[in-house]
Scaffold this active site. Structure first.
Site, mmCIF file in Angstrom:
data_model
loop_
_atom_site.group_PDB
_atom_site.id
_atom_site.type_symbol
_atom_site.label_atom_id
_atom_site.label_comp_id
_atom_site.label_asym_id
_atom_site.label_seq_id
_atom_site.Cartn_x
_atom_site.Cartn_y
_atom_site.Cartn_z
ATOM 1 N N CYS A 155 0.856 -1.197 0.000
ATOM 2 C CA CYS A 155 0.000 0.000 0.000
ATOM 3 C C CYS A 155 0.893 1.248 0.000
ATOM 4 C CB CYS A 155 -0.909 -0.015 1.230
ATOM 5 S SG CYS A 155 -1.751 1.555 1.502
ATOM 6 N N HIS A 191 -3.818 1.083 8.542
ATOM 7 C CA HIS A 191 -4.387 0.858 7.211
ATOM 8 C C HIS A 191 -5.887 0.597 7.303
ATOM 9 C CE1 HIS A 191 -4.455 -0.270 2.951
ATOM 10 N NE2 HIS A 191 -5.432 -1.088 3.340
ATOM 11 N N HIS A 194 -7.876 8.502 3.178
ATOM 12 C CA HIS A 194 -7.178 9.788 3.305
ATOM 13 C C HIS A 194 -8.160 10.913 3.097
ATOM 14 C CE1 HIS A 194 -6.872 8.316 -0.851
ATOM 15 N NE2 HIS A 194 -7.014 9.587 -1.222
#
Ligand code: 5GP
Ligand code: ZN
Length: 117
Positions: free
Chosen positions: A7, A49, A103
Site C-alpha cells: 500500500c 491501514h 485519506h
C-alpha cells in the site's frame, strides 16, 4: 487489514516512500499531495491501514475522530481556516479514489465551486 507494504500510503507511514510531512503524531500523518489541486493540498491519513470510507467499522471511530480533529487543527495552523477550506474523502472508483488507504484531502487557499466536479 494491518499495515501493508504493497500500500502506497502504508509505505509513506513506514518512511520507505519519501513525503513532505507537515505533521505527525501517534495516529495521523499529514503530507503534501504530489499533484496539488490548490495552493494548500495536504493528505491527512491514519497510520493504521483502512482501505476507504466503505471499509469503516465502529472500532475505527477514535482513529477517524482524531483524524478529523487534526485536519481542522492543521487548517488553522496553515491559516486557511478563516477563509474556508475543503476536506474531501473520495470513496471508490466513480468518486476518483486511486489510493486505497483512507485519506482526507485538505484543500485551501482558493475559492471552490459547488457542486464539485
Ligand atoms: P485519491 O485519488 O485516492 O482520492 O487521492 C490520492 C492522492 O494521492 C492524489 O491526489 C495523488 O496526487 C496523491 N498521490 C499519489 N501518489 C502519491 C505519492 O507518491 N506521494 C504523494 N505525496 N501523493 C501521492
Ligand atoms: Zn495502507
Amino acid at each position: 487489514m494491518q499495515n501493508d507494504d504493497r500500500c502506497l500510503f502504508c509505505r509513506v507511514v513506514a518512511g520507505t516512500i519519501p513525503a513532505k510531512k507537515l505533521f505527525e503524531d501517534d495516529d495521523v500523518i499529514a503530507f503534501e499531495d504530489i499533484n496539488p489541486q490548490a495552493p494548500t493540498h495536504l493528505l491527512v491519513i491514519p497510520r493504521r491501514h483502512i482501505a476507504s470510507l466503505d471499509a469503516l467499522l465502529p472500532e475505527h471511530s477514535e482513529t477517524i475522530g482524531r483524524l478529523l480533529i487534526r485536519a481542522s487543527e492543521i487548517a488553522r495552523s496553515r491559516h486557511i481556516a478563516s477563509d474556508g477550506y475543503r476536506l474531501v474523502f473520495n470513496n471508490g472508483q466513480s468518486a476518483g479514489q486511486t489510493v486505497f488507504h483512507i485519506h482526507a484531502h485538505l484543500l485551501g487557499g482558493r475559492d471552490f465551486s459547488w457542486p464539485p466536479g
